[in-house]
Design a protein around this motif. Structure first.
Motif, mmCIF file in Angstrom:
data_model
loop_
_atom_site.group_PDB
_atom_site.id
_atom_site.type_symbol
_atom_site.label_atom_id
_atom_site.label_comp_id
_atom_site.label_asym_id
_atom_site.label_seq_id
_atom_site.Cartn_x
_atom_site.Cartn_y
_atom_site.Cartn_z
ATOM 1 N N GLY A 7 26.315 13.346 -10.972
ATOM 2 C CA GLY A 7 25.247 12.413 -11.320
ATOM 3 C C GLY A 7 24.167 12.326 -10.256
ATOM 4 O O GLY A 7 22.966 12.250 -10.570
ATOM 5 N N GLU A 8 24.575 12.350 -9.001
ATOM 6 C CA GLU A 8 23.589 12.303 -7.925
ATOM 7 C C GLU A 8 22.813 13.614 -7.825
ATOM 8 O O GLU A 8 21.626 13.613 -7.504
ATOM 9 C CB GLU A 8 24.282 11.977 -6.606
ATOM 10 N N ARG A 9 23.472 14.730 -8.104
ATOM 11 C CA ARG A 9 22.756 16.003 -8.140
ATOM 12 C C ARG A 9 21.670 15.974 -9.221
ATOM 13 O O ARG A 9 20.506 16.323 -8.972
ATOM 14 C CB ARG A 9 23.727 17.146 -8.417
ATOM 15 N N GLU A 10 22.065 15.569 -10.422
ATOM 16 C CA GLU A 10 21.101 15.522 -11.520
ATOM 17 C C GLU A 10 20.005 14.491 -11.266
ATOM 18 O O GLU A 10 18.848 14.692 -11.647
ATOM 19 C CB GLU A 10 21.838 15.210 -12.818
ATOM 20 N N GLY A 11 20.383 13.388 -10.613
ATOM 21 C CA GLY A 11 19.365 12.395 -10.288
ATOM 22 C C GLY A 11 18.336 12.924 -9.304
ATOM 23 O O GLY A 11 17.135 12.629 -9.425
ATOM 24 N N ALA A 12 18.782 13.715 -8.334
ATOM 25 C CA ALA A 12 17.834 14.304 -7.391
ATOM 26 C C ALA A 12 16.897 15.265 -8.094
ATOM 27 O O ALA A 12 15.684 15.284 -7.844
ATOM 28 C CB ALA A 12 18.600 15.006 -6.263
ATOM 29 N N TYR A 13 17.438 16.081 -9.014
ATOM 30 C CA TYR A 13 16.583 16.993 -9.771
ATOM 31 C C TYR A 13 15.610 16.220 -10.666
ATOM 32 O O TYR A 13 14.454 16.613 -10.833
ATOM 33 C CB TYR A 13 17.432 17.934 -10.622
ATOM 34 N N THR A 66 39.389 11.412 14.146
ATOM 35 C CA THR A 66 38.669 10.159 14.369
ATOM 36 C C THR A 66 37.234 10.249 13.879
ATOM 37 O O THR A 66 36.727 9.336 13.210
ATOM 38 C CB THR A 66 38.688 9.813 15.869
ATOM 39 N N ILE A 67 36.570 11.359 14.183
ATOM 40 C CA ILE A 67 35.187 11.524 13.739
ATOM 41 C C ILE A 67 35.110 11.623 12.223
ATOM 42 O O ILE A 67 34.242 11.018 11.582
ATOM 43 C CB ILE A 67 34.562 12.768 14.400
ATOM 44 N N ALA A 68 36.033 12.365 11.627
ATOM 45 C CA ALA A 68 36.024 12.500 10.173
ATOM 46 C C ALA A 68 36.320 11.173 9.483
ATOM 47 O O ALA A 68 35.784 10.886 8.407
ATOM 48 C CB ALA A 68 37.038 13.552 9.744
ATOM 49 N N ALA A 69 37.168 10.342 10.083
ATOM 50 C CA ALA A 69 37.473 9.039 9.480
ATOM 51 C C ALA A 69 36.264 8.108 9.505
ATOM 52 O O ALA A 69 36.115 7.260 8.625
ATOM 53 C CB ALA A 69 38.653 8.392 10.211
ATOM 54 N N ARG A 70 35.408 8.253 10.488
ATOM 55 C CA ARG A 70 34.216 7.395 10.567
ATOM 56 C C ARG A 70 33.063 7.910 9.715
ATOM 57 O O ARG A 70 32.076 7.206 9.555
ATOM 58 C CB ARG A 70 33.761 7.299 12.020
ATOM 59 N N SER A 71 33.160 9.113 9.206
ATOM 60 C CA SER A 71 32.100 9.668 8.350
ATOM 61 C C SER A 71 32.736 10.313 7.151
ATOM 62 O O SER A 71 32.719 11.517 6.985
ATOM 63 C CB SER A 71 31.264 10.690 9.131
ATOM 64 N N ARG A 72 33.320 9.468 6.316
ATOM 65 C CA ARG A 72 34.000 9.977 5.131
ATOM 66 C C ARG A 72 33.034 10.668 4.195
ATOM 67 O O ARG A 72 31.892 10.241 4.048
ATOM 68 C CB ARG A 72 34.676 8.822 4.369
ATOM 69 N N SER A 73 33.507 11.703 3.515
ATOM 70 C CA SER A 73 32.666 12.413 2.572
ATOM 71 C C SER A 73 32.289 11.480 1.429
ATOM 72 O O SER A 73 33.136 10.787 0.862
ATOM 73 C CB SER A 73 33.421 13.630 2.006
ATOM 74 N N GLY A 74 31.035 11.441 1.107
ATOM 75 C CA GLY A 74 30.550 10.595 0.038
ATOM 76 C C GLY A 74 30.198 9.203 0.465
ATOM 77 O O GLY A 74 29.716 8.405 -0.330
ATOM 78 N N ALA A 75 30.425 8.843 1.741
ATOM 79 C CA ALA A 75 30.091 7.492 2.183
ATOM 80 C C ALA A 75 28.592 7.270 2.242
ATOM 81 O O ALA A 75 28.127 6.156 2.056
ATOM 82 C CB ALA A 75 30.711 7.235 3.571
ATOM 83 N N GLN A 76 27.852 8.305 2.468
ATOM 84 C CA GLN A 76 26.397 8.187 2.555
ATOM 85 C C GLN A 76 25.760 9.316 1.763
ATOM 86 O O GLN A 76 26.106 10.472 1.920
ATOM 87 C CB GLN A 76 25.912 8.263 4.017
ATOM 88 N N SER A 77 24.877 8.972 0.881
ATOM 89 C CA SER A 77 24.088 9.952 0.150
ATOM 90 C C SER A 77 22.770 9.301 -0.201
ATOM 91 O O SER A 77 22.716 8.137 -0.558
ATOM 92 C CB SER A 77 24.801 10.419 -1.097
ATOM 93 N N GLU A 78 21.708 10.027 -0.061
ATOM 94 C CA GLU A 78 20.392 9.464 -0.205
ATOM 95 C C GLU A 78 19.830 9.583 -1.608
ATOM 96 O O GLU A 78 18.740 9.145 -1.887
ATOM 97 C CB GLU A 78 19.428 10.169 0.780
ATOM 98 N N ALA A 79 20.535 10.255 -2.488
ATOM 99 C CA ALA A 79 20.014 10.427 -3.847
ATOM 100 C C ALA A 79 20.213 9.156 -4.666
ATOM 101 O O ALA A 79 21.170 8.452 -4.487
ATOM 102 C CB ALA A 79 20.717 11.587 -4.537
ATOM 103 N N ARG A 92 15.992 22.666 -5.084
ATOM 104 C CA ARG A 92 17.413 22.898 -4.820
ATOM 105 C C ARG A 92 17.759 22.561 -3.371
ATOM 106 O O ARG A 92 18.788 21.937 -3.106
ATOM 107 C CB ARG A 92 17.775 24.351 -5.119
ATOM 108 N N TRP A 93 16.921 22.965 -2.442
ATOM 109 C CA TRP A 93 17.169 22.636 -1.043
ATOM 110 C C TRP A 93 17.045 21.137 -0.822
ATOM 111 O O TRP A 93 17.803 20.562 -0.046
ATOM 112 C CB TRP A 93 16.219 23.399 -0.138
ATOM 113 N N GLY A 94 16.095 20.492 -1.506
ATOM 114 C CA GLY A 94 15.976 19.038 -1.373
ATOM 115 C C GLY A 94 17.206 18.320 -1.892
ATOM 116 O O GLY A 94 17.670 17.345 -1.293
ATOM 117 N N MET A 95 17.770 18.805 -2.999
ATOM 118 C CA MET A 95 19.002 18.212 -3.515
ATOM 119 C C MET A 95 20.152 18.430 -2.546
ATOM 120 O O MET A 95 20.956 17.519 -2.284
ATOM 121 C CB MET A 95 19.322 18.824 -4.883
ATOM 122 N N ILE A 96 20.257 19.643 -1.983
ATOM 123 C CA ILE A 96 21.334 19.913 -1.024
ATOM 124 C C ILE A 96 21.185 19.039 0.211
ATOM 125 O O ILE A 96 22.166 18.477 0.718
ATOM 126 C CB ILE A 96 21.328 21.404 -0.654
#
Length: 421
Positions: free
Chosen positions: A301-307, A408-421, A313-317
């Motif tokens: 959904g966030e991919r399609e929203g960015a498009y 420790t670093i990965a726990a503080r930056s979980r995947s999907g915790a931040q996305s700008e789309a 494509r680079w902006g979405m990535i």
């Protein structure tokens, strides 16, 4: 005054009709006396609604005992269950109001067995790690008692003369791992993004299989490839880096002059730079696999929203995939770093071992802890074996520190915790 006429039997002259009316009136009066008044209970209570069996009052229909309540009451005379929370202006319960209890799934026998298996597996893994560390510590105790703190500051390796340390090999280990990560991370990120977001669907499976196959190639094959093919083709790059960036201590090569065409090529062979490139190609498939799995899970959904907002494509990535996969990128990088620190055979086949602190990555001569153990394991004396165990213990602790830092670093930056789309 009119006389009243009586019929036979003393009945009223009006006849049966009047008797029938009086009978209906008496029945009506009796019914009125037996019927409870509006809001009055059947026995003695009073209320505005229909009461229960004991006559308790309530504005609504009561339960078996007629207890009061805004709705249908329970059977114990009080309000039944948990009161419904009063919602605020935004649909949330007001502060101070009781919130509904969260439902809990009942754990069956299979769930308990599965939980027990997971717990046992985790405990076994930790026990094995602790056993390895304890074994290395016990075997290295003799050498550590002799060397003490100089074990970390001495570059020479002469354990039988009690002159040994890991300053040189530890520096070489860190430099080889740094070169490997510097080369492998951009390669792994680019490959993972190409597979997950650019490559056609039909080509994707082939690329995934090829990357996974590269991770299964033995390290000795990479060592042979680096020794007989890569090394002679990288000398030109090493010479170019030394000529243009020799003012940086890291790229300086002793005994050469910038732009000297007569400079010997042997000063650039068996270097930290070549060993780092070989190790980078070994750890890149592992990093790429981890990053690819995380990038592929970015929300559609966030991919399609960015498009839809007009992103390329680079902006979405850049706005969706990379922020979502930040934790996976860190985890994959640290996983590759952990393997680069402990790589043995490929490094042992390429480098020319030296026991001096060698910070010049383009210059011939380097060393690592794992290569040191592989080099001296066969001819080591009992005390020399204890010194090698001490070097292995240092590498074990270093690898654990890298892995714990990565988690420790990965726990503080979980995947999907931040996305700008």
């Amino acid at each position: 005054m009119a006389a009243t006429h009586h019929g036979p039997g003393g009945r009223n002259a009006d006849g049966p009709g009047r008797d029938k009316a009086e009978s209906e009136t008496s029945v009506s009066d009796r019914s009125e006396s037996d019927r409870p008044e509006s809001g009055r209970s059947a026995s003695d209570g009073s209320g505005s609604g229909r009461s229960g069996s004991d006559g308790s009052t309530g504005p609504g229909r009561s339960g078996s005992d007629g207890s009061t309540g805004p709705g249908r009451s329970g059977s114990d005379g009080g309000q039944s269950g948990r009161p419904e929370p009063v919602e605020g202006p935004f649909g949330r319960p007001e502060p101070g109001e009781p919130s509904p209890r969260r439902p809990r799934a009942a754990r069956g026998f299979g769930d308990r067995v599965f939980r027990l298996q997971l717990t046992a597996t985790g405990v076994v893994v930790l026990a094995i790690m602790a056993a390895v560390g304890l074994f290395l510590l016990l075997r290295a105790g003799q050498a550590l008692r002799v060397a003490k703190f100089s074990f970390f500051t001495t570059a020479a390796w002469q354990p039988d003369a009690h002159n040994f340390g890991i300053a040189a090999v530890l520096t070489g280990t860190l430099l080889i791992a740094a070169v490997a990560v510097t080369v492998s991370v951009p390669l792994a990120v680019a490959t993972a993004l190409f597979i997950s977001d650019v490559a056609p669907r039909k080509l994707r499976r082939t690329l995934v299989a090829m990357v996974d196959l590269m991770a299964a190639v033995p390290s000795v094959v990479y060592g042979l490839w680096g020794l007989f093919l890569l090394q002679q083709n990288v000398i030109g790059l090493s010479r170019w880096l030394s000529d243009w960036f020799g003012w940086i201590p890291l790229f300086r090569v002793d005994g050469t002059q910038p732009g000297d065409p007569l400079a010997s090529a042997s000063v650039y062979t068996a270097s930290t730079f070549i060993a780092g490139i070989v190790v980078a190609l070994m750890v890149a498939p592992i990093q790429c696999s981890v990053m690819r799995e995380v990038f592929a899970q970015a929300p559609a959904g966030e991919r399609e929203g960015a498009y839809a907002l007009g992103a390329t494509r680079w902006g979405m990535i850049r706005a969706v995939v990379l922020p979502y996969g930040k934790g996976g990128m860190i985890g994959g990088t640290m996983l590759g770093l952990g393997r680069a620190l402990g790589e043995t055979i490929a490094v042992y086949m390429i480098i020319s071992p030296v026991f001096v602190i060698q910070p010049h990555i383009l210059q011939t001569g380097s060393n690592s802890v794992s290569a040191l153990i592989a080099l001296h394991y066969g001819d080591a004396s009992p005390f020399g074996m204890s010194a090698l165990m001490a070097a292995g213990l240092a590498l074990f602790v270093l690898t654990l520190a890298v892995n714990f830092t990565a988690s420790t670093i990965a726990a503080r930056s979980r995947s999907g915790a931040q996305s700008e789309a």
